[in-house]
Scaffold this motif. Structure first.
Motif, short mmCIF file in Angstrom:
data_model
loop_
_atom_site.label_atom_id
_atom_site.label_comp_id
_atom_site.label_asym_id
_atom_site.label_seq_id
_atom_site.Cartn_x
_atom_site.Cartn_y
_atom_site.Cartn_z
N VAL A 147 -30.12 24.49 26.62
CA VAL A 147 -29.75 25.05 25.41
C VAL A 147 -30.47 24.47 24.28
N THR A 148 -30.75 23.00 24.61
CA THR A 148 -31.30 22.14 23.62
C THR A 148 -32.69 22.97 23.46
N GLY A 149 -33.55 23.15 24.82
CA GLY A 149 -34.89 23.66 24.71
C GLY A 149 -34.85 24.96 24.04
N LEU A 150 -33.90 25.96 24.07
CA LEU A 150 -33.74 27.16 23.53
C LEU A 150 -33.57 27.09 22.03
N LEU A 151 -32.99 26.13 21.50
CA LEU A 151 -32.77 25.60 20.08
C LEU A 151 -34.22 25.37 19.48
N HIS A 152 -34.94 24.62 20.20
CA HIS A 152 -36.22 24.16 19.73
C HIS A 152 -37.10 25.24 19.71
N GLY A 153 -37.03 26.15 20.90
CA GLY A 153 -37.97 27.31 20.99
C GLY A 153 -37.69 28.42 19.94
N LEU A 154 -36.73 28.43 19.33
CA LEU A 154 -35.91 29.29 18.35
C LEU A 154 -36.40 28.64 17.07
N GLY A 155 -36.22 27.38 16.90
CA GLY A 155 -36.87 26.66 15.67
C GLY A 155 -38.41 27.06 15.45
N LYS A 156 -38.94 27.04 16.58
CA LYS A 156 -40.63 27.29 16.45
C LYS A 156 -40.74 28.72 16.07
N ARG A 157 -39.99 29.67 16.57
CA ARG A 157 -40.15 31.28 16.58
C ARG A 157 -40.01 31.41 15.02
N PHE A 158 -38.76 30.81 14.37
CA PHE A 158 -38.65 30.96 13.04
C PHE A 158 -39.27 30.18 12.17
N ARG A 159 -40.28 29.37 12.75
CA ARG A 159 -40.82 28.36 11.81
C ARG A 159 -39.83 27.66 10.94
N THR A 160 -38.88 27.06 11.62
CA THR A 160 -37.75 26.32 10.97
C THR A 160 -37.55 25.01 11.68
N PRO A 161 -38.12 23.91 11.36
CA PRO A 161 -38.08 22.50 11.94
C PRO A 161 -36.57 22.20 11.93
N LEU A 162 -36.23 21.74 13.21
CA LEU A 162 -34.83 21.51 13.38
C LEU A 162 -34.68 20.19 14.02
N THR A 163 -33.58 19.44 14.06
CA THR A 163 -33.15 18.72 14.93
C THR A 163 -31.98 19.14 15.81
N VAL A 164 -31.97 18.81 17.11
CA VAL A 164 -30.55 19.17 18.01
C VAL A 164 -30.04 17.72 18.61
N ASP A 165 -28.67 17.69 18.55
CA ASP A 165 -28.02 16.76 19.30
C ASP A 165 -26.87 17.46 20.01
N GLN A 166 -26.82 17.02 21.23
CA GLN A 166 -25.79 17.51 21.73
C GLN A 166 -24.50 16.54 21.78
N ILE A 167 -23.50 16.94 21.17
CA ILE A 167 -22.21 15.98 20.97
C ILE A 167 -21.11 15.87 21.63
N ALA A 168 -20.97 17.03 22.60
CA ALA A 168 -19.93 17.08 23.58
C ALA A 168 -20.70 17.61 24.77
N SER A 169 -20.29 17.26 26.03
CA SER A 169 -20.92 17.81 27.22
C SER A 169 -19.94 17.93 28.31
N ARG A 170 -19.86 18.98 28.80
CA ARG A 170 -19.13 19.41 29.91
C ARG A 170 -19.67 18.70 31.21
N ASP A 171 -21.02 18.22 31.22
CA ASP A 171 -21.43 17.53 32.38
C ASP A 171 -20.92 15.97 32.52
N HIS A 172 -20.88 15.62 31.13
CA HIS A 172 -20.15 14.17 31.12
C HIS A 172 -18.65 14.12 30.85
N GLY A 173 -17.94 15.26 31.24
CA GLY A 173 -16.59 15.14 31.28
C GLY A 173 -15.87 15.68 30.00
N ASP A 174 -16.39 15.97 28.73
CA ASP A 174 -15.92 16.68 27.80
C ASP A 174 -15.41 18.22 28.03
N ALA A 175 -14.54 18.60 27.24
CA ALA A 175 -14.07 19.76 27.34
C ALA A 175 -15.01 21.16 27.04
N LYS A 176 -15.78 20.60 26.29
CA LYS A 176 -16.93 21.71 26.14
C LYS A 176 -18.28 21.13 25.76
#
Ligand code: HEM
Length: 199
Positions: A145-174
């Motif tokens: 999903v992080t990669g998808l968001l960067h790919g969409l940023g490029k598609r829309f020529r909209t520079p962006l930053t992405v941070d994952q702030i909660a992760s199921r892989d690391h035990g968070d609920a979402k």
């Protein structure tokens, strides 16, 4: 997952790292007897996981790095495989597009009837930031999903930053992503506020 996904992995590995790297990956994944992936056939998720795990060993990259690269690749890959129109009609700006991701997959399900799509909820703030929640019956795909968001940023020529702030892989609920646009989304000239144009 549908063959479209496995084909995209094949194309990404062979075009970025060479055909030989792909052959070695299929060998390691014990998939060398599969001549090709058929786009509209649903394969067990295990096939995709084995391919990604094998590619990490062959390429010396982490699973996270490969899944991020794959997410970014997915945007141009689907566009080149006949889904440009679907992408185009999903939104004129990145924020609009992120609101319509479930709709996009609902429309994709016409071609892929056994699709088990992810689901997204996007909350927008006034300061060009968004919180995107990602839901899936699958585990371990958040780096995509992080990669998808960067790919969409490029598609829309909209520079962006992405941070994952909660992760199921690391035990968070979402799985939750914080997305910050560097500049306002680029709309067409007719949307420019006339008071901003200097005489
Ligand atoms: C026209 C473009 C797209 C098409 C045709 C498409 C179609 C698909 C297909 C066929 C799968 C495999 C799922 C399965 O076989 O059950 C999938 C998975 C996925 N798609 Fe899309 N998709 C598109 C765009 C996007 C975009 C823009 C995003 C952005 C967030 C996205 C996020 C995902 C994710 C995260 C998965 C992994 C499955 C999961 O999380 O459970 N897709 N998509």
């Amino acid at each position: 997952m549908y063959g479209l996904v496995n084909r995209a992995i094949q194309q990404m590995v062979s075009s970025h790292h060479g055909e030989d790297a792909w052959q070695r990956s299929t060998l390691r994944a014990d998939l060398q007897d599969l001549d090709f992936f058929s786009t509209y056939q649903a394969y067990p998720d295990d096939v995709t996981h084995r391919l990604v795990a094998a590619a990490t060993e062959v390429l010396g990259l982490s699973g996270e790095q490969i899944m991020q690269a794959f997410g970014e690749y997915w945007i141009t890959y689907t566009a080149s495989e006949g889904y440009e129109q679907l992408l185009e009609s999903t939104g004129e700006t990145l924020p609009e597009f992120l609101d319509q991701l479930d709709n996009l997959h609902a429309r994709a399900a016409i071609a892929f009837p056994e699709l088990q799509p992810p689901s997204f909820r996007c909350q927008h703030s006034a300061d060009q930031t968004m919180e995107l929640e990602y839901r899936s019956k699958r585990q371990g795909l958040a780096p995509m999903v992080t990669g998808l968001l960067h790919g969409l940023g490029k598609r829309f020529r909209t520079p962006l930053t992405v941070d994952q702030i909660a992760s199921r892989d690391h035990g968070d609920a979402k799985d939750l992503f914080h997305v910050r646009l560097a500049t306002p989304p680029d709309r067409s000239a007719e949307h420019v506020d006339p008071s901003m144009i200097q005489e």
